[in-house]
Design a protein around this motif. Structure first.
Motif, PDB file in Angstrom:
ATOM      1  N   GLU A  73       0.829  -1.207   0.000  1.00 65.48           N
ATOM      2  CA  GLU A  73       0.000   0.000   0.000  1.00 65.48           C
ATOM      3  C   GLU A  73       0.860   1.253   0.000  1.00 65.48           C
ATOM      4  OE1 GLU A  73      -3.874  -1.970   2.245  1.00 65.48           O
ATOM      5  OE2 GLU A  73      -2.535  -0.654   3.367  1.00 65.48           O
ATOM      6  N   ILE A  74       2.167   1.064   0.019  1.00 64.36           N
ATOM      7  CA  ILE A  74       3.135   2.121  -0.263  1.00 64.36           C
ATOM      8  C   ILE A  74       4.063   1.580  -1.331  1.00 64.36           C
ATOM      9  CG2 ILE A  74       5.052   3.501   0.596  1.00 64.36           C
ATOM     10  CD1 ILE A  74       3.777   3.508   3.333  1.00 64.36           C
ATOM     11  N   VAL A 108       3.606  10.566  -1.971  1.00 66.28           N
ATOM     12  CA  VAL A 108       4.247  10.754  -0.669  1.00 66.28           C
ATOM     13  C   VAL A 108       5.749  10.846  -0.882  1.00 66.28           C
ATOM     14  CG1 VAL A 108       2.473   9.587   0.694  1.00 66.28           C
ATOM     15  CG2 VAL A 108       4.360   8.246  -0.280  1.00 66.28           C
ATOM     16  N   ASP A 109       6.422  11.412   0.110  1.00 67.44           N
ATOM     17  CA  ASP A 109       7.880  11.430   0.136  1.00 67.44           C
ATOM     18  C   ASP A 109       8.346  10.373   1.130  1.00 67.44           C
ATOM     19  OD1 ASP A 109       8.137  13.493  -1.696  1.00 67.44           O
ATOM     20  OD2 ASP A 109       8.096  15.049  -0.152  1.00 67.44           O
ATOM     21  N   ILE A 110       9.282   9.557   0.718  1.00 64.82           N
ATOM     22  CA  ILE A 110       9.887   8.533   1.574  1.00 64.82           C
ATOM     23  C   ILE A 110      11.340   8.936   1.775  1.00 64.82           C
ATOM     24  CG2 ILE A 110      10.350   6.074   1.867  1.00 64.82           C
ATOM     25  CD1 ILE A 110       8.177   5.590  -0.292  1.00 64.82           C
ATOM     26  N   THR A 111      11.731   9.246   2.978  1.00 65.73           N
ATOM     27  CA  THR A 111      13.043   9.833   3.210  1.00 65.73           C
ATOM     28  C   THR A 111      13.798   9.119   4.318  1.00 65.73           C
ATOM     29  OG1 THR A 111      12.084  11.451   4.744  1.00 65.73           O
ATOM     30  CG2 THR A 111      12.306  12.126   2.454  1.00 65.73           C
ATOM     31  N   ARG A 112      15.111   9.246   4.262  1.00 69.50           N
ATOM     32  CA  ARG A 112      15.979   8.836   5.349  1.00 69.50           C
ATOM     33  C   ARG A 112      16.363  10.082   6.137  1.00 69.50           C
ATOM     34  NH1 ARG A 112      17.477   3.647   4.106  1.00 69.50           N
ATOM     35  NH2 ARG A 112      17.283   3.106   1.889  1.00 69.50           N
ATOM     36  N   SER A 237       6.576   5.823  10.132  1.00 67.02           N
ATOM     37  CA  SER A 237       7.957   5.419   9.904  1.00 67.02           C
ATOM     38  C   SER A 237       8.044   3.904   9.868  1.00 67.02           C
ATOM     39  CB  SER A 237       8.870   5.947  11.020  1.00 67.02           C
ATOM     40  OG  SER A 237       8.848   7.351  11.078  1.00 67.02           O
ATOM     41  N   CYS A 238       9.074   3.425   9.177  1.00 66.59           N
ATOM     42  CA  CYS A 238       9.385   1.994   9.179  1.00 66.59           C
ATOM     43  C   CYS A 238      10.895   1.849   9.161  1.00 66.59           C
ATOM     44  CB  CYS A 238       8.763   1.283   7.983  1.00 66.59           C
ATOM     45  SG  CYS A 238       9.055  -0.513   8.027  1.00 66.59           S
ATOM     46  N   GLY A 239      11.435   1.342  10.245  1.00 63.56           N
ATOM     47  CA  GLY A 239      12.877   1.227  10.338  1.00 63.56           C
ATOM     48  C   GLY A 239      13.517   2.595  10.352  1.00 63.56           C
ATOM     49  N   ARG A 240      14.274   2.889   9.316  1.00 58.93           N
ATOM     50  CA  ARG A 240      14.924   4.196   9.219  1.00 58.93           C
ATOM     51  C   ARG A 240      14.381   5.022   8.059  1.00 58.93           C
ATOM     52  NH1 ARG A 240      21.251   2.819  10.859  1.00 58.93           N
ATOM     53  NH2 ARG A 240      20.840   2.658  13.101  1.00 58.93           N
ATOM     54  N   LEU A 241      13.175   4.698   7.616  1.00 59.41           N
ATOM     55  CA  LEU A 241      12.504   5.469   6.571  1.00 59.41           C
ATOM     56  C   LEU A 241      11.293   6.190   7.149  1.00 59.41           C
ATOM     57  CD1 LEU A 241      12.510   3.042   3.494  1.00 59.41           C
ATOM     58  CD2 LEU A 241      14.018   4.980   3.923  1.00 59.41           C
ATOM     59  N   VAL A 242      11.098   7.436   6.731  1.00 58.90           N
ATOM     60  CA  VAL A 242       9.979   8.261   7.162  1.00 58.90           C
ATOM     61  C   VAL A 242       9.084   8.535   5.957  1.00 58.90           C
ATOM     62  CG1 VAL A 242       9.287  10.477   8.152  1.00 58.90           C
ATOM     63  CG2 VAL A 242      11.381   9.369   8.932  1.00 58.90           C
ATOM     64  N   VAL A 243       7.769   8.452   6.153  1.00 58.27           N
ATOM     65  CA  VAL A 243       6.811   8.712   5.074  1.00 58.27           C
ATOM     66  C   VAL A 243       5.995   9.948   5.432  1.00 58.27           C
ATOM     67  CG1 VAL A 243       4.936   7.777   3.670  1.00 58.27           C
ATOM     68  CG2 VAL A 243       6.682   6.239   4.603  1.00 58.27           C
ATOM     69  N   SER A 244       5.947  10.904   4.529  1.00 55.34           N
ATOM     70  CA  SER A 244       5.181  12.139   4.752  1.00 55.34           C
ATOM     71  C   SER A 244       4.553  12.575   3.438  1.00 55.34           C
ATOM     72  CB  SER A 244       6.079  13.256   5.301  1.00 55.34           C
ATOM     73  OG  SER A 244       7.147  13.526   4.397  1.00 55.34           O
TER      74      SER A 244
END
Length: 430
Positions: A73-74, A108-112, A237-244
């Motif tokens: 779903e992402i 969405v933006d997926i960032t470290r 967030s999941c692990g070291r990834l952030v979703v915004s």
């Protein structure tokens, strides 16, 4: 008998007779039954724990949105069919798609929080500094530190627990700000309490790790967009990834038409004004800005895209740390920055600080060469004076109003500015 049963197999009109035939046995080579259809197999995408950073938990940000990744779903923009692989893990950010119903998707933006290289370097530093080994269990190593042991015993997040962390948000902390962090920390079930009783040991380590590496996701959580704050929505967030929520960086608009540039500059000034004057009496300031600090939504609305360089001073309570306490250093102070870098004194921050940075780094690239000579000359003169530090004695609000008055007649009202259209046709505000 065999021919009779096989004939029944081919006819098989009566369900009871079919059961009899199956009981007696039938040679499948002579039966005329249609071959069963092959069930549709949904393509399965494999997320490596290393790519997500889950192998580093609980020295990570969180796990609140992991299910979205594993349920597909992402998705990444370039990850739309089974033969495509995951993007390189070395990138700092990715453009993705997010859904709640598998029908409608939004960007969405997926960032470290920092580059994978910096993460790996920090992980190595933890092991070599704390356990004198090249590899180790990051969680076990960080749990043994004096700072985390204090966190485990603490009932409330207090200034001494965050002293020396490199995040600008925590350079001048107030108890009111720290209570807000605990009360609104989105990686745990909402308890609405200023006390950390609802945080497990794991939760405390994740919160401390996030604050030590990059406070960007924490700012998005404690000052949410739904309350009018100029930040994109934090989705998890999941692990070291952030979703915004997705925004395009301001750098993409440096070559925009004059009316778009004027509109974005006015929004930028409005954000700076709200950072200094807001209902909660917090003063936000930037330690630095660049072309990716601000972003623009698809409707034209400008937001702070990267909050990692934002500092906060509580105008209501003031700082609870004296400058001497800021100099405390440990492994959490050095995860992403040089431990020798000096900390900015709380007393050295002035209200004009952010405006001057924006006048030096962003507004010239957005506004230079866009307008007819008389107006352009006024803009250039202001930007030069502002970049030198507003040495004419004017306050920040007066300076912002001066540039805003020049820019307001230059913007237009149309559907391309969806965030304020059609309101701009019926309101003097625009």
């Amino acid at each position: 008998m065999g021919r009779w049963t096989c004939c029944l197999c081919s006819r098989a009109a009566d369900p009871l007779m079919l059961l009899l035939v199956l009981a007696l046995g039938c040679d499948p080579s002579t039966a005329a039954t249609p071959s069963p259809s092959v069930p549709h197999v949904k393509p399965s995408y494999s997320f490596g724990r290393t790519f997500l950073g889950l192998d580093k938990c609980n020295a990570c940000i969180g796990t609140s949105i992991c299910k979205k990744f594993f349920k597909e779903e992402i998705r990444f923009d370039t990850w739309l069919s089974s033969h495509l692989k995951l993007p390189p893990s070395s990138l700092l950010s990715y453009s993705g798609n997010y859904t709640d119903d598998a029908k409608s998707w939004r960007l969405v933006d997926i960032t470290r929080l920092t580059s994978k290289y910096q993460h790996d370097r920090a992980d190595k530093r933890i092991c070599t500094s704390l356990l004198k080994t090249k590899t180790c269990s990051l969680e076990r190593a960080l749990r043994r530190t004096q700072r985390f042991q204090k966190w485990l015993r603490a009932k409330r997040l207090t200034p001494d627990l965050v002293q020396g962390l490199s995040s600008p948000m925590l350079r001048c902390p107030s108890q009111r700000l720290l209570d807000r962090i605990v009360r609104r920390y989105a990686e745990v079930p909402d308890a609405g309490s200023i006390y950390m009783d609802h945080l497990t040991d794991r939760d405390k380590l994740r919160l401390l790790y996030t604050l030590a590496v990059n406070s960007h996701p924490i700012l998005l959580q404690i000052f949410p967009d739904v309350e009018g704050w100029p930040f994109p929505r934090y989705l998890g967030s999941c692990g070291r990834l952030v979703v915004s929520a997705s925004t395009r960086p301001l750098r993409d608009f440096f070559g925009a038409a004059a009316e778009v540039a004027a509109d974005l500059a006015l929004q930028l000034l409005a954000v700076l004004r709200s950072m200094g004057t807001n209902d909660l009496n917090y003063f936000f300031y930037f330690t630095r800005v660049d072309a990716g600090t601000f972003g623009v939504f698809s409707n034209g609305h400008l937001f702070i895209r990267d909050a990692s360089t934002l500092g906060i001073i509580d105008k209501e309570e003031g700082s609870q740390l004296i400058d001497g306490q800021q100099e405390y250093k440990d492994i959490f102070s050095c995860l992403t920055v040089d431990c020798q870098s000096p900390l900015v004194s709380c007393d050295s921050i002035r209200e004009k600080h952010s405006l001057v940075l924006v006048c030096q780094e962003l507004l010239p690239r957005l506004l230079t060469g866009k307008f007819l000579p008389p107006v352009q000359e006024k803009i250039d003169t202001f930007l030069q004076r502002c970049a030198r530090g507003l040495s004419d004695g004017r306050g920040v609000n007066e300076a912002i109003m001066e540039l805003a008055e020049i820019l307001k007649p230059l913007r237009s009202c149309g559907s391309r500015f969806a965030y304020r259209y059609p309101d701009c046709r019926y309101s003097d505000k625009y």
